[in-house]
Design an enzyme around this catalytic site. Sequence first.
Site, PDB file in Angstrom:
ATOM      1  N   LYS A 179       0.838  -1.200   0.000  1.00  0.00           N
ATOM      2  CA  LYS A 179       0.000   0.000   0.000  1.00  0.00           C
ATOM      3  C   LYS A 179       0.872   1.248   0.000  1.00  0.00           C
ATOM      4  CE  LYS A 179      -3.909  -2.251   2.153  1.00  0.00           C
ATOM      5  NZ  LYS A 179      -4.446  -2.799   3.388  1.00  0.00           N
ATOM      6  N   GLN A 222      -4.957  -1.376   9.457  1.00  0.00           N
ATOM      7  CA  GLN A 222      -4.938  -2.737   8.907  1.00  0.00           C
ATOM      8  C   GLN A 222      -5.598  -3.713   9.893  1.00  0.00           C
ATOM      9  OE1 GLN A 222      -3.848  -3.534   5.803  1.00  0.00           O
ATOM     10  NE2 GLN A 222      -4.287  -5.699   6.094  1.00  0.00           N
ATOM     11  N   ASP A 256     -11.367   2.976   3.850  1.00  0.00           N
ATOM     12  CA  ASP A 256     -11.788   1.573   3.812  1.00  0.00           C
ATOM     13  C   ASP A 256     -13.313   1.460   3.672  1.00  0.00           C
ATOM     14  OD1 ASP A 256      -9.920  -0.525   3.957  1.00  0.00           O
ATOM     15  OD2 ASP A 256      -9.486  -0.123   6.074  1.00  0.00           O
TER      16      ASP A 256
HETATM   17  N1  GUN Z   1      -7.338  -6.701   6.105  1.00  0.00           N
HETATM   18  C1  GUN Z   1      -7.677  -7.454   5.036  1.00  0.00           C
HETATM   19  N2  GUN Z   1      -8.299  -6.704   4.099  1.00  0.00           N
HETATM   20  C2  GUN Z   1      -8.367  -5.452   4.594  1.00  0.00           C
HETATM   21  C3  GUN Z   1      -8.873  -4.230   4.082  1.00  0.00           C
HETATM   22  O1  GUN Z   1      -9.435  -4.145   2.976  1.00  0.00           O
HETATM   23  N3  GUN Z   1      -8.734  -3.159   4.905  1.00  0.00           N
HETATM   24  C4  GUN Z   1      -8.159  -3.234   6.137  1.00  0.00           C
HETATM   25  N4  GUN Z   1      -8.083  -2.129   6.872  1.00  0.00           N
HETATM   26  N5  GUN Z   1      -7.667  -4.351   6.624  1.00  0.00           N
HETATM   27  C5  GUN Z   1      -7.770  -5.450   5.856  1.00  0.00           C
END
Ligand code: GUN
Length: 299
Positions: free
Chosen positions: A54, A98, A121
């Site tokens: 990311k 995350q 998100d």
């Molecule tokens: N963990 C797995 N997929 C995601 C996601 O799309 N966003 C976040 N914040 N954590 C994750």
Amino acid sequence: MSADIIDGKAFAAGVRERVGRQVASLKRDHGLTPGLAVVLVGEDPASQVYVRNKGKSTTEVGMHSFEHRLPAETTEEALLTLVAELNAAPAVHGILVQLPLPDQISEAAVLAAIDPAKDVDGFHLYNVGLLSTGGAGLVPCTPRGCLMMLKDRLGDLTGLRALVVGRSNIVGKPMAQLLLGANCTVTIAHSRTRDLDEECRRADILVAAVGRPRMIKGDWIKPGATVIDVGMNRIDDDRPGAEPGKTRLVGDVDFDEAVKVAGAITPVPGGVGPMTIACLLANTVTAACRAAGIKEPEV
Ligand code: GUN
């Protein structure tokens, strides 16, 4: 006949390129550089890879990336303090914490603490509510990416029967809402659905997000259907000649069977996966534009 393969890697590269151009014009015309803060608590290896990717993608499109890595024993209070700081930071337009978080921290409390305007998100209850009532909130990245690929393939989705297999808050439920918003007739199924094979056979669009390797068989698929496989399951490599102990990623759909029946299908890897980060970048541009009162670009 063999299905068309939907190349998510190439599609995501196109989205990232468009986002990069949007970022360049925001800088040039408005002096605005969108910024994304990503918070990782603990050392989960898969999460570390996601967070690194990311950060890399964020800087590649010209945005500011702010990474916060906290130890596994971080308290909920300390994480909430950091979220409050990021909410108040003008250079931060998007915040992503995350998941999963360590057991001592309530995910619900943390997600609720993120400013909904920075919730790239789309997990805050305010954005969940906007999605389910047809408002213009921030939309979860993976379902948004799936919808983009479906519209690219099929154009107008009006009247199509869509089946979403999986009911998670991250994928299944928001996916169903997006398909409903696109005028599909939507069914949500899950691991406990009775006669799942028959439900699948009715679907013009099948989105699999149930987290069970190769559960959806080829003869469950309606001939010509569009199949989006969100599954990412690591299994022992069972192909002839594979080294013992080697693993590989497979989806929730039995690809080798389904590719003979479907009209189009996303592979795993290289299908939905790359779209998630591309949509995260697009959401960050959206959040930055809204914060600055600038008309947001189409992706
Ligand atoms: N963990 C797995 N997929 C995601 C996601 O799309 N966003 C976040 N914040 N954590 C994750």
